[in-house]
Enzyme design. Structure first.
Site, PDB file in Angstrom:
ATOM      1  N   TYR A   1       6.621  -8.626   8.619  1.00 52.30           N
ATOM      2  CA  TYR A   1       6.241  -7.217   8.690  1.00 52.30           C
ATOM      3  C   TYR A   1       6.497  -6.664  10.091  1.00 52.30           C
ATOM      4  CZ  TYR A   1       3.485  -8.052   4.428  1.00 52.30           C
ATOM      5  OH  TYR A   1       3.081  -8.371   3.165  1.00 52.30           O
TER       6      TYR A   1
ATOM      7  N   ASP B   1       0.831  -1.187   0.000  1.00 55.39           N
ATOM      8  CA  ASP B   1       0.000   0.000   0.000  1.00 55.39           C
ATOM      9  C   ASP B   1       0.877   1.254   0.000  1.00 55.39           C
ATOM     10  OD1 ASP B   1      -2.325  -1.512   0.121  1.00 55.39           O
ATOM     11  OD2 ASP B   1      -2.388  -1.471   2.315  1.00 55.39           O
TER      12      ASP B   1
END
Length: 297
Positions: free
Chosen positions: A68, A40
């Site tokens: 992440y 994103d």
């Protein structure tokens, strides 16, 4: 002629993955560029980029597990499950402060392991041929189906409390297709106070770490990993003779060679260190699942 290769790029905040691909095209002077896994615009971190013939390898990178670093804000919900959306609900400050660290840990445990996850409606998943986020932005109601994902690590690195919310810095190891925004949303839902993602950074895709990746300002001087080296990191390398390399390139099977593979696929590498392609088992034989173009293009 542009040499085929895999390029690791550290995407900054504010750029789309497509923006990064466009910059790589300009820097390397070729249109044949692709990436393995979108980030994103608000997210930072690793993009694995394929250049020229190495784009064929991206198929084998897309499904790799990922790591992440993220920040989850508990106490507020948004319409996108992240900080780019509009706040749709804010929990009472007393309710937020009543949530204990142990309750947070229990919620995280529920969202760990093999779980069923409904992706965020504002995602790139296609619904009847159109991206879900395009349908949402057009005012449509989108309900995506739950999917099975694996969260092998979901660990809190730091917890910070303010009057109206709790911020959690977390690290997540997960299977491909896992939405960290959905983990934030679902953790807030389990705790009854809502939640969304405020920061996200991808630090690993399969064997590739973000450390050492080029920034977008370094693309002109960035070095790529050769297809052979990259493929040998993704899967088992299998050195083949010049004759066998020629046979594989011509679509022939390697009779009785299936026993040489430990897993489903292997990277066939010729005596010159060039990647012939990806081979797979077919009965007792090996056959090409993907051949690299001989001129690299």
């Amino acid at each position: 002629m542009v040499a085929p290769g895999i390029l690791l790029v550290d995407k900054p905040d504010g750029l789309t993955s497509h923006d990064v691909v466009a910059r790589v095209r300009r820097a390397f002077g070729t249109r044949k560029v692709g990436h393995a896994g979108t980030l994103d615009p608000m997210a930072t971190g690793l993009l694995v980029i394929g250049i020229e013939g190495a784009t064929r390898l991206l198929t084998y990178v897309v499904g790799a597990d990922k790591t992440y670093l993220a920040t989850i804000r508990l106490g507020q919900s948004t319409d996108t499950d992240d900080a780019e959306g509009e706040i749709t609900a804010s929990a009472d400050a007393a309710a937020v402060q009543a949530v204990t660290t142990q309750q947070i840990a229990s919620g995280i445990e529920t969202l760990s392991g093999e779980i069923s996850q409904v992706p965020s409606a504002v995602s790139a998943i296609k619904v009847d041929g159109r991206r879900a986020y395009d349908r949402v932005r057009a005012g449509e109601q989108v309900e995506l189906k739950a999917r099975a994902v694996t969260v092998s690590r979901f660990e809190v690195l730091a917890e910070r409390r303010d009057e109206g919310f709790v911020d959690l810095d977390v690290v997540v190891d997960c299977s491909s297709g896992t939405y960290i925004r959905a983990l934030a949303r679902d953790l807030g839902s389990l705790l009854g106070i809502g939640g969304h993602l405020t920061a996200l950074r991808r630090t690993r895709i399969g064997p590739f770490p973000v450390e050492g990746a080029a920034t977008v300002d370094e693309l002109a001087d960035a070095t790529t990993v050769t297809p052979a080296v990259a493929a040998a990191q993704i899967m088992q390398p299998l050195v083949v003779s010049a004759d066998h390399a020629r046979d594989l390139r011509h679509g022939k099977r390697l009779a009785g060679a299936a026993s040489q593979l430990d897993g489903a696929h292997a990277a066939a590498i010729d005596p010159d260190g060039e990647l012939v392609g990806i081979v797979e088992k077919r009965g007792r034989d090996l056959k090409s699942a993907m051949n690299m173009p001989e001129n690299g293009q």
